[in-house]
Scaffold this motif. Structure first.
Motif, PDB file in Angstrom:
ATOM      1  N   LYS A 163       0.874  -1.237  -0.084  1.00  0.00           N
ATOM      2  CA  LYS A 163       0.035  -0.033   0.013  1.00  0.00           C
ATOM      3  C   LYS A 163       0.922   1.068  -0.058  1.00  0.00           C
ATOM      4  O   LYS A 163       0.613   2.193  -0.655  1.00  0.00           O
ATOM      5  CB  LYS A 163      -0.904   0.140   1.243  1.00  0.00           C
ATOM      6  N   ARG A 164       1.920   1.219   0.933  1.00  0.00           N
ATOM      7  CA  ARG A 164       2.783   2.449   0.847  1.00  0.00           C
ATOM      8  C   ARG A 164       3.517   2.547  -0.603  1.00  0.00           C
ATOM      9  O   ARG A 164       3.709   3.664  -0.676  1.00  0.00           O
ATOM     10  CB  ARG A 164       3.978   2.149   2.033  1.00  0.00           C
ATOM     11  N   ILE A 165       4.071   1.446  -1.035  1.00  0.00           N
ATOM     12  CA  ILE A 165       4.779   1.675  -2.525  1.00  0.00           C
ATOM     13  C   ILE A 165       3.757   2.279  -3.537  1.00  0.00           C
ATOM     14  O   ILE A 165       4.293   3.119  -4.337  1.00  0.00           O
ATOM     15  CB  ILE A 165       5.230   0.124  -2.783  1.00  0.00           C
ATOM     16  N   LYS A 166       2.603   1.713  -3.478  1.00  0.00           N
ATOM     17  CA  LYS A 166       1.590   2.276  -4.338  1.00  0.00           C
ATOM     18  C   LYS A 166       1.346   3.603  -4.154  1.00  0.00           C
ATOM     19  O   LYS A 166       1.164   4.713  -5.036  1.00  0.00           O
ATOM     20  CB  LYS A 166       0.238   1.713  -4.140  1.00  0.00           C
ATOM     21  N   GLN A 167       1.288   4.170  -2.776  1.00  0.00           N
ATOM     22  CA  GLN A 167       1.215   5.636  -2.508  1.00  0.00           C
ATOM     23  C   GLN A 167       2.344   6.332  -3.179  1.00  0.00           C
ATOM     24  O   GLN A 167       1.895   7.497  -3.630  1.00  0.00           O
ATOM     25  CB  GLN A 167       0.781   5.692  -1.178  1.00  0.00           C
ATOM     26  N   LEU A 168       3.421   5.924  -2.701  1.00  0.00           N
ATOM     27  CA  LEU A 168       4.670   6.685  -3.102  1.00  0.00           C
ATOM     28  C   LEU A 168       4.848   6.692  -4.734  1.00  0.00           C
ATOM     29  O   LEU A 168       5.343   7.675  -5.315  1.00  0.00           O
ATOM     30  CB  LEU A 168       5.901   6.033  -2.545  1.00  0.00           C
ATOM     31  N   TYR A 169       4.317   5.666  -5.400  1.00  0.00           N
ATOM     32  CA  TYR A 169       4.446   5.618  -6.944  1.00  0.00           C
ATOM     33  C   TYR A 169       3.355   6.665  -7.423  1.00  0.00           C
ATOM     34  O   TYR A 169       3.729   7.221  -8.361  1.00  0.00           O
ATOM     35  CB  TYR A 169       3.969   4.189  -7.341  1.00  0.00           C
ATOM     36  N   VAL A 170       2.112   6.775  -6.738  1.00  0.00           N
ATOM     37  CA  VAL A 170       1.413   7.547  -7.391  1.00  0.00           C
ATOM     38  C   VAL A 170       1.772   9.177  -7.212  1.00  0.00           C
ATOM     39  O   VAL A 170       1.613  10.117  -8.106  1.00  0.00           O
ATOM     40  CB  VAL A 170      -0.202   7.665  -6.727  1.00  0.00           C
ATOM     41  N   GLU A 171       2.156   9.449  -5.836  1.00  0.00           N
ATOM     42  CA  GLU A 171       2.837  10.652  -5.597  1.00  0.00           C
ATOM     43  C   GLU A 171       4.082  11.066  -6.617  1.00  0.00           C
ATOM     44  O   GLU A 171       4.047  12.320  -7.100  1.00  0.00           O
ATOM     45  CB  GLU A 171       3.187  11.009  -4.260  1.00  0.00           C
TER      46      GLU A 171
END
Length: 78
Positions: free
Chosen positions: A47-55
């Motif tokens: 979930k954190r990796i996806k959030q960083l990817y989107v940001e």
């Protein structure tokens, strides 16, 4: 058989519910097969990796579009 039991010195309105839930989990833990549940650390990491990817891509695309010049042509009806 319950091996570990928590004893609260002060009882409040939620004590009975907490005890009931704790006893039900202890009683049915083997039947629920809690050990086969997915690892929450892995889920939180993904979930954190996806959030960083989107940001990251949001910021990258904003800079990309700021530097892009778009020509606007109007079609004139003759």
């Amino acid at each position: 058989m319950v091996k570990n039991k928590v004893v609260l010195k002060e009882r409040d309105a939620w004590s009975d519910l907490a005890n009931f839930i704790g006893e039900m989990v202890a009683k049915y833990a083997e039947a629920m097969d809690l050990d086969s549940l997915p690892d929450p650390d892995h889920y939180l990491l993904m979930k954190r990796i996806k959030q960083l990817y989107v940001e990251f891509y949001k910021e990258k695309n904003i800079e990309k579009f700021r530097n892009t010049k778009i020509s606007i042509e109007r079609k004139v009806a003759a």
